[in-house]
Design a protein around this motif. Structure first.
Motif, short mmCIF file in Angstrom:
data_model
loop_
_atom_site.label_atom_id
_atom_site.label_comp_id
_atom_site.label_asym_id
_atom_site.label_seq_id
_atom_site.Cartn_x
_atom_site.Cartn_y
_atom_site.Cartn_z
N SER A 226 10.97 -8.93 -7.41
CA SER A 226 10.84 -9.15 -5.98
C SER A 226 12.10 -9.74 -5.35
CB SER A 226 9.65 -10.07 -5.70
OG SER A 226 9.46 -10.23 -4.32
N GLY B 237 18.35 -5.36 -1.09
CA GLY B 237 18.40 -4.10 -0.36
C GLY B 237 17.64 -4.18 0.95
N GLY B 238 16.49 -4.87 0.93
CA GLY B 238 15.68 -5.00 2.13
C GLY B 238 16.41 -5.74 3.25
N SER C 103 14.82 -1.12 -4.08
CA SER C 103 15.22 -1.53 -2.73
C SER C 103 16.37 -0.68 -2.20
CB SER C 103 15.63 -3.01 -2.72
OG SER C 103 16.89 -3.22 -3.33
N SER D 271 8.55 -5.02 -6.39
CA SER D 271 9.76 -4.50 -5.76
C SER D 271 9.50 -4.10 -4.31
CB SER D 271 10.28 -3.28 -6.53
OG SER D 271 10.59 -3.61 -7.86
N ALA E 225 14.82 -7.24 -5.08
CA ALA E 225 14.50 -6.20 -4.11
C ALA E 225 14.80 -6.66 -2.69
CB ALA E 225 13.03 -5.80 -4.23
N LEU F 165 14.92 2.58 -0.88
CA LEU F 165 14.30 2.37 0.44
C LEU F 165 15.36 2.10 1.51
CD1 LEU F 165 11.21 0.23 -0.63
CD2 LEU F 165 11.20 2.59 0.17
N LEU F 166 16.40 1.36 1.14
CA LEU F 166 17.50 1.07 2.06
C LEU F 166 18.16 2.35 2.55
CD1 LEU F 166 19.79 -0.73 3.36
CD2 LEU F 166 20.87 -0.74 1.09
N THR G 264 11.22 -5.81 -1.03
CA THR G 264 11.95 -5.01 -0.04
C THR G 264 11.35 -5.20 1.35
OG1 THR G 264 12.39 -3.35 -1.75
CG2 THR G 264 12.81 -2.71 0.52
N SER G 265 10.02 -5.17 1.42
CA SER G 265 9.34 -5.33 2.72
C SER G 265 9.64 -6.69 3.33
CB SER G 265 7.83 -5.16 2.54
OG SER G 265 7.53 -3.92 1.94
#
Length: 504
Positions: free
Chosen positions: A312, A318-319, A122, A263, A315, A125-126, A267-268
């Motif tokens: 999950s 960060g999302g 995450s 993960s 994650a 992606l962040l 994040t999504s």
């Protein structure tokens, strides 16, 4: 970009910031492991102590507490069949079953690894998505910011839990409280009742501490008193953590596709405001079961069933920071409190944050990466010790939380008035909890209410009181449509649920 990352790495690897990450992880694990204490409460307690810190160090500490507290909810979920935080509700399904089979050590080890793995994914992606979204915020004017604030306020119905109507009432209370103080445009006092201390309105941090921390302290003390003893488990009730905590590399390799998929799911979902960690964990669990060749093992102590929700829910951390840092919209209740941490350091989310304070933001990104590695290392190394945290009695824990709340409230401005505000909101939060009202909508309304009001007034001045300005500008029109959909969805879901109950 390279210079920012290099500067961030150098900044994080200082003694002060490394200690901040370490202390944040330890504090987060302690609070997250105790049933009834949430990540939101952990952040609310620690925010005032960051006030005198350098902004980068303060945010690094908050990020470490956030990551570790979400992971730590799995400790009591695995050992006691009781989630330490709501995000660990899905972990109970297979985590406790593993404990019943004598595999508690293995379960704790897998939980720490999956949580750290999800957090690291995450963060990656962040650090790639948030700067891009922040640049898009440069296209925003007052109408767009009003629409964005309205969209944020409509999340209230999603944060309400089972009863969206109670969430709506809590949000309305928050909006009313946000109007106390000086009018942002006209400059006259509102609802101050002649009190000079109310001219500035309610200070955000004492309100956060009162609602989330002091109210929980009152609940703990009253519950322990009414039960004439401790509601915490006895030492003998907690199973011994024995055996191998660290799984074999081959086992991790086998679980890695599941952890990776979970993960990305976490994040999504974290990016979508108002959804939160609980649904993310269950969605990842269902997907893991759907893809598994051993579906019948789920709910009976499956490794896949344990690592999916853990990867999950971590994650999501960060999302949830992606819309927060880039647009100023909290993804969940915890990130709403995190926004309070940004604001007390004078940091405003959006493009300005990345342009003028890029060194702080990228230091936060890299520190979250380090914090999640520490979650794995400390989670595995201290699994046996952390299980002993669960025997702390509520009658002891309650007063400690209350003392920290008082010290934290006073430390912001060295003002006794903030203590009274904190205690008043603590009592309010306690009463609301008792009657099933959610607290997050109040905080969200307190933060976003003034933004919506100011942007609305500015938009009306620009358009000379022409309301069509919000619908002739594409971005604001799209955001308002999404806001309406977000707002009505929980109510439609509630109506359908009641219909299904009547049919049954």
């Amino acid at each position: 970009m390279f210079e920012l990352w290099l500067g961030a790495i150098i900044s994080v690897f200082t003694l002060t910031n490394i200690l901040a990450i370490l202390c944040g992880v330890l504090f987060g694990i302690f609070t997250g492991a105790l049933p009834g204490l949430s990540s939101t409460m952990a952040l609310a307690i620690i925010i005032p102590f960051t006030f005198s810190m350098d902004p980068a160090t303060g945010l690094i500490l908050l990020g470490a507490v956030y990551s570790a507290s979400v992971y730590a909810g799995s400790i009591s979920a695995i050992l006691l069949n009781t989630p330490g935080t709501p995000s660990a509700a899905a972990t109970v399904l297979d985590g406790y079953e593993m404990t019943k089979k004598g595999l508690s050590a293995r379960a704790l080890g897998l939980s720490a690894i999956a949580s750290g793995f999800g957090g690291i994914v995450s963060v990656i992606l962040l650090s790639t998505v948030a700067p891009f979204l922040a640049l898009q915020s440069l296209r925003f004017g007052p109408p767009e910011y009003f629409a964005l604030a309205v969209f944020g306020l409509t999340i209230i119905s999603s944060l309400a839990g089972k009863n969206p109507y109670k969430g709506l009432l809590a949000g309305a209370l928050g909006i009313f409280l946000a109007t106390v103080g000086m009018d942002p445009i006209l400059g006259y006092p509102r609802f101050t009742f002649g009190s000079s201390v109310l001219v500035e309105g309610f200070t955000l941090i004492p309100v956060l501490i009162g609602l989330f921390s002091a109210s929980q302290a009152f609940s703990l003390m009253i519950s322990s008193k009414s039960s004439k003893g401790s509601t915490s488990p006895k030492d003998s009730d907690i199973p011994n953590v024995s055996g191998n905590i660290l799984p074999k590399f081959k086992e991790l390799l086998r679980l890695s596709p599941n952890m990776g998929r979970s993960s990305i799911i976490g994040t999504s979902i974290g990016i979508i405001p108002g959804v939160g960690t609980d649904p993310a964990a269950f969605i990842a669990y269902n997907e893991a079961k759907r893809w598994s060749k051993e579906k019948d093992q789920f709910g009976k102590g499956s490794d896949h069933g344990l690592v999916a929700p853990e990867a999950s829910n971590n994650a999501v951390t960060g999302g949830s920071l992606i819309p927060l840092l880039s647009l100023g919209i909290p993804g969940n209740a915890v990130s709403a409190v995190f926004l309070g941490g940004l604001l007390i350091h004078g940091l405003r989310p959006g493009a300005e944050l990345f342009v003028h304070s890029g060194n702080i933001v990228y230091a936060l990104f890299f520190s979250l990466f380090i914090a999640n590695i520490l979650v794995i290392v400390i989670g595995i190394a201290g699994a046996r010790a952390f299980s002993k945290v669960l025997v702390v009695k509520p009658i002891v824990l309650g007063p400690i939380i209350l003392i920290l709340s008082i010290v934290g409230s006073y430390a912001i401005h060295n003002n006794y008035y903030d203590i009274w505000i904190m205690l008043a909101f603590g009592l309010l939060g306690f009463m609301l909890r008792r009657y099933g009202f959610p607290l997050a909508p109040i905080v969200l309304a307190l933060i976003l209410g003034p933004k919506a009001e100011t942007s609305l007034s500015q938009s009306m001045l620009i358009s000379q009181n022409d309301w069509t300005i919000f619908f002739t500008r594409p971005l604001s029109a799209i955001l308002l449509v999404i806001a309406v959909i977000t707002f009505i969805t929980p109510f439609i879901r509630d109506i359908n649920k009641n219909k299904n109950k009547k049919v049954a």
